[in-house]
Design an enzyme around this catalytic site. Sequence first.
Site, PDB file in Angstrom:
ATOM      1  N   ASN A 240       0.841  -1.198   0.000  1.00 57.54           N
ATOM      2  CA  ASN A 240       0.000   0.000   0.000  1.00 57.54           C
ATOM      3  C   ASN A 240       0.878   1.250   0.000  1.00 57.54           C
ATOM      4  O   ASN A 240       2.109   1.150   0.010  1.00 57.54           O
ATOM      5  CB  ASN A 240      -0.964  -0.014   1.191  1.00 57.54           C
ATOM      6  N   LYS A 319       8.955 -16.937 -10.791  1.00 56.99           N
ATOM      7  CA  LYS A 319       8.190 -15.816 -11.351  1.00 56.99           C
ATOM      8  C   LYS A 319       6.991 -16.354 -12.144  1.00 56.99           C
ATOM      9  O   LYS A 319       7.139 -17.267 -12.965  1.00 56.99           O
ATOM     10  CB  LYS A 319       9.105 -15.004 -12.264  1.00 56.99           C
ATOM     11  N   PHE A 353      -4.278   3.151  15.143  1.00 58.31           N
ATOM     12  CA  PHE A 353      -4.691   4.173  14.186  1.00 58.31           C
ATOM     13  C   PHE A 353      -5.874   3.617  13.409  1.00 58.31           C
ATOM     14  O   PHE A 353      -5.951   2.405  13.167  1.00 58.31           O
ATOM     15  CB  PHE A 353      -3.553   4.481  13.201  1.00 58.31           C
ATOM     16  N   LYS A 367     -13.341   0.065  16.248  1.00 62.19           N
ATOM     17  CA  LYS A 367     -12.030  -0.601  16.351  1.00 62.19           C
ATOM     18  C   LYS A 367     -11.466  -0.525  17.765  1.00 62.19           C
ATOM     19  O   LYS A 367     -10.828  -1.466  18.246  1.00 62.19           O
ATOM     20  CB  LYS A 367     -11.027   0.046  15.374  1.00 62.19           C
ATOM     21  N   LYS A 371     -10.830  -4.169  19.222  1.00 58.15           N
ATOM     22  CA  LYS A 371      -9.438  -4.578  19.448  1.00 58.15           C
ATOM     23  C   LYS A 371      -8.999  -4.377  20.903  1.00 58.15           C
ATOM     24  O   LYS A 371      -7.846  -4.575  21.237  1.00 58.15           O
ATOM     25  CB  LYS A 371      -8.507  -3.810  18.496  1.00 58.15           C
TER      26      LYS A 371
HETATM   27  N1  CTP Z   1      -3.456  -3.326  12.403  1.00 61.31           N
HETATM   28  C1  CTP Z   1      -2.584  -4.316  12.803  1.00 61.31           C
HETATM   29  N2  CTP Z   1      -2.568  -5.507  12.129  1.00 61.31           N
HETATM   30  C2  CTP Z   1      -3.363  -5.710  11.085  1.00 61.31           C
HETATM   31  C3  CTP Z   1      -4.246  -4.713  10.673  1.00 61.31           C
HETATM   32  C4  CTP Z   1      -4.271  -3.522  11.351  1.00 61.31           C
HETATM   33  O1  CTP Z   1      -1.833  -4.111  13.769  1.00 61.31           O
HETATM   34  N3  CTP Z   1      -3.310  -6.866  10.446  1.00 61.31           N
HETATM   35  C5  CTP Z   1      -3.499  -2.084  13.174  1.00 61.31           C
HETATM   36  C6  CTP Z   1      -3.067  -0.869  12.402  1.00 61.31           C
HETATM   37  O2  CTP Z   1      -1.672  -0.625  12.560  1.00 61.31           O
HETATM   38  C7  CTP Z   1      -3.908   0.222  13.030  1.00 61.31           C
HETATM   39  C8  CTP Z   1      -5.184  -0.505  13.430  1.00 61.31           C
HETATM   40  O3  CTP Z   1      -4.842  -1.865  13.504  1.00 61.31           O
HETATM   41  O4  CTP Z   1      -3.343   0.719  14.209  1.00 61.31           O
HETATM   42  C9  CTP Z   1      -6.309  -0.331  12.487  1.00 61.31           C
HETATM   43  O5  CTP Z   1      -5.893  -0.594  11.172  1.00 61.31           O
HETATM   44  P1  CTP Z   1      -6.883  -0.404   9.924  1.00 61.31           P
HETATM   45  O6  CTP Z   1      -6.184  -0.864   8.703  1.00 61.31           O
HETATM   46  O7  CTP Z   1      -7.475   0.971   9.936  1.00 61.31           O
HETATM   47  O8  CTP Z   1      -8.040  -1.349  10.319  1.00 61.31           O
HETATM   48  P2  CTP Z   1      -8.261  -2.875  10.138  1.00 61.31           P
HETATM   49  O9  CTP Z   1      -8.220  -3.496  11.466  1.00 61.31           O
HETATM   50  O10 CTP Z   1      -7.335  -3.416   9.110  1.00 61.31           O
HETATM   51  O11 CTP Z   1      -9.758  -2.903   9.633  1.00 61.31           O
HETATM   52  P3  CTP Z   1     -10.383  -2.453   8.224  1.00 61.31           P
HETATM   53  O12 CTP Z   1      -9.281  -2.645   7.190  1.00 61.31           O
HETATM   54  O13 CTP Z   1     -11.519  -3.362   8.046  1.00 61.31           O
HETATM   55  O14 CTP Z   1     -10.789  -1.030   8.374  1.00 61.31           O
END
Ligand code: CTP
Length: 431
Positions: A240, A319, A353, A367, A371
């Site tokens: 990303n 590959k 975040f 979240k 979490k």
């Molecule tokens: N995060 C993490 N591990 C993952 C996914 C997310 O530690 N596999 C943490 C990110 O670093 C951030 C938080 O969880 O602090 C939320 O991440 P975000 O991508 O916004 O949310 P997701 O939990 O991935 O949910 P969604 O993609 O459905 O919004």
Amino acid sequence: MIFSIIHDFENGFSNGILAAASQKKYSIVSLSRLTNKRILLGVTGGIAAYKAAEIIRRLQDAQAEVRVVMTRSATEFITPLTLQALSGNPVHLDLLDTDAEAAMGHIELAKWADVVLIAPASANFIARLANGHANDLLTTLCLATIASIAVAPAMNQAMWLNKQTQENCKKLQERKTGIFGPGSGTQACGDVGPGRMLEPLELVKLTANIFPNGLLDGIRLLITAGPTREAIDPVRYISNHSSGKMGFALAKAGVDAGAKTTLIAGPVELPTPARVERIDIVSAEQMHDASLELSAHCDIFIASAAVADYRPVAAAQQKIKKNSESQLIELVRNPDILADVAAQTSRPFCVGFAAETQDVIHYAQDKLQRKKLDMIIANDVSATDIGFNAEDNAVTVIWPDGQEAIEKTSKHQLAKLLIKKIALCYQNANS
Ligand code: CTP
């Protein structure tokens, strides 16, 4: 007559206080102010030089980094090898030592130090320092450094009470050089009176007092930052646009606030902030392993990484060739690093975040609960001038019983504000 000069440092050097030799005039300070601080210990010739070994140990106990410079006469009392073994760094002896200069030149060393502590400081060294000499490595360093300097006098009582020594100390004091001690009592030569070097722990406390109080003194901070890469085959991956800037800025702000900071970084092109320990990883699984291992030894965990939610079930060994018009890649969910850290029984204060494009606060609150977090920082990544890859960010900080919006500002400024907020909530949670 000045018997002894004991500085009362509170938030940096203040004017010296003249006091009786036996009086202990320093305030009780937290040694955690020394966490991550760089102390250049100068050792000069005198019987108290053997105590330099314990000073190093005590400074290290307080998580300070120590480098040692010895005068030639100090080596008559304790070997450089002893102090090298204890400090874990080469001991510097001479101005024109090519090996030492190649490792860390004397100007570099002068810039490296946060504080130069000379313990013991002989009458001869104090005289040379007071008169601006640069005739050996230690005096040269003292002239070249912008760091605070403090000396711990150690000499015979008559030498200490001598008018010349007293005048030298006064000169140093006028230049805001700290004079730590001396103490009074029976001396190595059998005399009784002022001139004994203060004990190592007293010196370390006085050194700690030079530093202003940091909000996260002594706290161990762990931060994830940047994107992760999930391999499709040896040359391709899923990832990303995360730049890692927010996490790196948080690491810098954490260190500046006194925290011992470790950064687990995905693949990003950013320099490591000074004094931050950096662990580079590539995939979400690697970040997960490193986070779970290190979170057992941290007080605050901030997950700012943009972790890939899915990875290919298995990365192709070779590959993938474009033999067909379409290609399916089966993906599997990555572990949720933050949720797994927060689910541990003995867990750190957990901050996440929430990067959202709609219903930002609603999703962030969800979240926070799902979490089991202590705090979540919500940002709207639909706007192009903030968030991913941008220099600025605007967020809302949410905790279980409150929230606070922080307007658009640079990621560095925001990081400072966030660290302050996190530190206050952490303190509340632990008070
Ligand atoms: N995060 C993490 N591990 C993952 C996914 C997310 O530690 N596999 C943490 C990110 O670093 C951030 C938080 O969880 O602090 C939320 O991440 P975000 O991508 O916004 O949310 P997701 O939990 O991935 O949910 P969604 O993609 O459905 O919004």
